[in-house]
Structures are given as C-alpha cells and as structure tokens.
Design a protein around this motif. Structure first.
Motif, mmCIF file in Angstrom:
data_model
loop_
_atom_site.group_PDB
_atom_site.id
_atom_site.type_symbol
_atom_site.label_atom_id
_atom_site.label_comp_id
_atom_site.label_asym_id
_atom_site.label_seq_id
_atom_site.Cartn_x
_atom_site.Cartn_y
_atom_site.Cartn_z
ATOM 1 N N ARG A 165 60.435 65.662 35.819
ATOM 2 C CA ARG A 165 60.985 66.329 34.636
ATOM 3 C C ARG A 165 60.731 67.822 34.741
ATOM 4 N NH1 ARG A 165 57.837 62.220 30.510
ATOM 5 N NH2 ARG A 165 58.941 60.328 31.151
ATOM 6 N N PHE A 166 61.790 68.619 34.577
ATOM 7 C CA PHE A 166 61.592 70.067 34.608
ATOM 8 C C PHE A 166 62.500 70.751 33.590
ATOM 9 C CE2 PHE A 166 64.210 68.601 38.085
ATOM 10 C CZ PHE A 166 65.343 69.397 38.043
ATOM 11 N N PRO A 167 61.999 71.827 32.979
ATOM 12 C CA PRO A 167 62.744 72.486 31.900
ATOM 13 C C PRO A 167 63.887 73.348 32.431
ATOM 14 C CG PRO A 167 60.709 73.655 32.307
ATOM 15 C CD PRO A 167 60.693 72.443 33.203
ATOM 16 N N GLN B 19 65.508 69.623 29.154
ATOM 17 C CA GLN B 19 64.871 69.245 30.410
ATOM 18 C C GLN B 19 65.897 68.528 31.276
ATOM 19 O OE1 GLN B 19 61.740 66.507 29.339
ATOM 20 N NE2 GLN B 19 60.175 68.018 29.828
ATOM 21 N N VAL B 20 65.756 68.670 32.580
ATOM 22 C CA VAL B 20 66.515 67.869 33.541
ATOM 23 C C VAL B 20 65.531 66.880 34.147
ATOM 24 C CG1 VAL B 20 67.711 67.890 35.760
ATOM 25 C CG2 VAL B 20 68.237 69.612 34.050
ATOM 26 N N VAL B 21 65.992 65.668 34.379
ATOM 27 C CA VAL B 21 65.149 64.609 34.923
ATOM 28 C C VAL B 21 65.838 63.991 36.138
ATOM 29 C CG1 VAL B 21 64.103 62.365 34.441
ATOM 30 C CG2 VAL B 21 64.193 64.085 32.654
ATOM 31 N N LEU B 22 65.114 63.890 37.239
ATOM 32 C CA LEU B 22 65.556 63.122 38.400
ATOM 33 C C LEU B 22 64.709 61.857 38.404
ATOM 34 C CD1 LEU B 22 65.608 66.014 41.024
ATOM 35 C CD2 LEU B 22 67.531 65.109 39.692
ATOM 36 N N PHE B 23 65.325 60.698 38.611
ATOM 37 C CA PHE B 23 64.549 59.463 38.504
ATOM 38 C C PHE B 23 64.878 58.464 39.599
ATOM 39 C CE2 PHE B 23 68.237 58.877 35.677
ATOM 40 C CZ PHE B 23 68.750 57.678 36.137
ATOM 41 N N TYR B 24 63.923 57.548 39.799
ATOM 42 C CA TYR B 24 64.050 56.425 40.725
ATOM 43 C C TYR B 24 63.399 55.231 40.046
ATOM 44 C CZ TYR B 24 63.594 53.644 44.993
ATOM 45 O OH TYR B 24 63.688 52.654 45.926
ATOM 46 N N ASP B 25 64.134 54.123 39.912
ATOM 47 C CA ASP B 25 63.642 52.915 39.254
ATOM 48 C C ASP B 25 63.729 51.743 40.216
ATOM 49 O OD1 ASP B 25 63.618 54.486 36.901
ATOM 50 O OD2 ASP B 25 65.617 53.817 36.337
ATOM 51 N N ARG C 124 67.273 65.783 28.826
ATOM 52 C CA ARG C 124 66.537 65.552 27.585
ATOM 53 C C ARG C 124 66.755 66.749 26.680
ATOM 54 N NH1 ARG C 124 66.722 61.835 30.340
ATOM 55 N NH2 ARG C 124 65.057 60.514 31.123
ATOM 56 N N MET C 125 67.077 66.483 25.409
ATOM 57 C CA MET C 125 67.287 67.553 24.445
ATOM 58 C C MET C 125 66.366 67.331 23.256
ATOM 59 S SD MET C 125 71.451 67.743 24.519
ATOM 60 C CE MET C 125 71.639 65.963 24.644
ATOM 61 N N ASP C 126 65.555 68.315 22.918
ATOM 62 C CA ASP C 126 64.711 68.231 21.734
ATOM 63 C C ASP C 126 65.554 68.559 20.510
ATOM 64 O OD1 ASP C 126 62.414 67.558 23.127
ATOM 65 O OD2 ASP C 126 61.836 69.641 23.426
ATOM 66 N N THR C 127 65.544 67.661 19.534
ATOM 67 C CA THR C 127 66.276 67.862 18.285
ATOM 68 C C THR C 127 65.305 67.659 17.129
ATOM 69 O OG1 THR C 127 66.904 65.554 17.906
ATOM 70 C CG2 THR C 127 68.326 66.845 19.385
ATOM 71 N N PRO C 128 65.671 68.040 15.915
ATOM 72 C CA PRO C 128 64.800 67.793 14.761
ATOM 73 C C PRO C 128 64.503 66.312 14.530
ATOM 74 C CG PRO C 128 66.490 69.399 14.203
ATOM 75 C CD PRO C 128 66.824 68.869 15.567
ATOM 76 N N LEU C 129 65.368 65.429 15.023
ATOM 77 C CA LEU C 129 65.154 63.985 14.882
ATOM 78 C C LEU C 129 64.354 63.385 16.031
ATOM 79 C CD1 LEU C 129 68.714 62.976 13.676
ATOM 80 C CD2 LEU C 129 66.668 63.296 12.289
ATOM 81 N N GLY C 130 64.019 64.196 17.030
ATOM 82 C CA GLY C 130 63.300 63.726 18.213
ATOM 83 C C GLY C 130 64.140 63.941 19.452
#
Length: 142
Positions: A68-70, A76-82, A108-114
C-alpha cells in the motif's frame, strides 16, 4: 462448530508512507456443521480474481499480501497477491492441495464514511476464466 484463525502483520516502509501488509487465514468446521455454514472464499474479501464464494468447504486456507502506498493525502494505491482454497473433507486436502492464486491493483479512498476500496484482480493459472474481476467495498480488507 467453526474455528477460524486469522494472523495479520504490517511493515511500514520508507518513513511510514508505504505499508507491506500480510494476512493468513485458517478455518476448520466440524462435520456436524451444516452445508449452509461452510466456508465460502473467493472474491473481494479473500481471493481476488475469482467469483465471490467460488470455493466452498469445511476447511479453508488463504493468504493475502498487499503493498500500500499513498498517491495523495486521501488516496492509496494497492498492489496485491492472494492465494488459497477451501476443501470439503480432510482427505480432499491431502489428495488435492491445489492453491488458487490471484493478483491485481486497487485504490483506497478515505471518505467521511470510512475508506472505500476499489480492486481489480486477475486469476493466475488454475482458472477457466482468465478475465479480471472488479470489486467495490467499504473499509480495508484487513
């Protein structure tokens, strides 16, 4: 009866702006557990790149790695492996230790609702469908 063990670890990198996040989940359901209460994995909360609840069973094992990086203050941008699977019996695990894998990118976006989570994942290997899947949800995955 269902028992689930979830382990999480976070490493802050580069002056706490980048985070490497790990999660591992192991679940066991007793034979008396109803079929409707079995583990359902796949999709935006476990193995991205696959349909929601694509893998079902009395045993589950899956893991996730996210970098995760801003981009800006609230993004944030997230690169993932599952990776993981679910099995119906203990014998199925020994006979078929097939692990499904997926990878992708998210925002990922921070909003007032989370936090709002937007992910796009692709299956690796063992899937008949090579097309990616889009996932929308609230909050961090882990």
């Amino acid at each position: 009866e269902i028992t689930e063990l979830e382990l999480k670890k976070y490493h802050e990198l580069v002056k706490k702006h980048y985070v490497l996040a790990y999660r591992g989940v192991l679940g066991i359901a007793t034979p008396e557990t109803r079929d409707t209460e079995q583990f359902e994995i796949g999709g935006g909360s476990s193995i991205r790149g696959y349909e929601s609840a694509e893998f079902k069973g009395r045993y589950e094992l899956y893991g996730n790695i996210e970098n995760r990086f801003p981009i800006e203050d609230k993004f944030q941008v997230v690169l993932f492996y599952d990776m993981g699977n679910a099995w119906s019996t203990w014998g199925n695990i020994a006979d078929n230790l097939e692990i499904y894998k997926g990878y992708g990118v998210g925002v990922r976006m921070d909003t007032p609702l989370g936090p709002i989570r937007l992910d796009y994942g692709w299956p690796i290997g063992n899937s008949e469908n090579k097309n990616g899947k889009f996932y929308f949800s609230m909050g961090q995955m882990f």
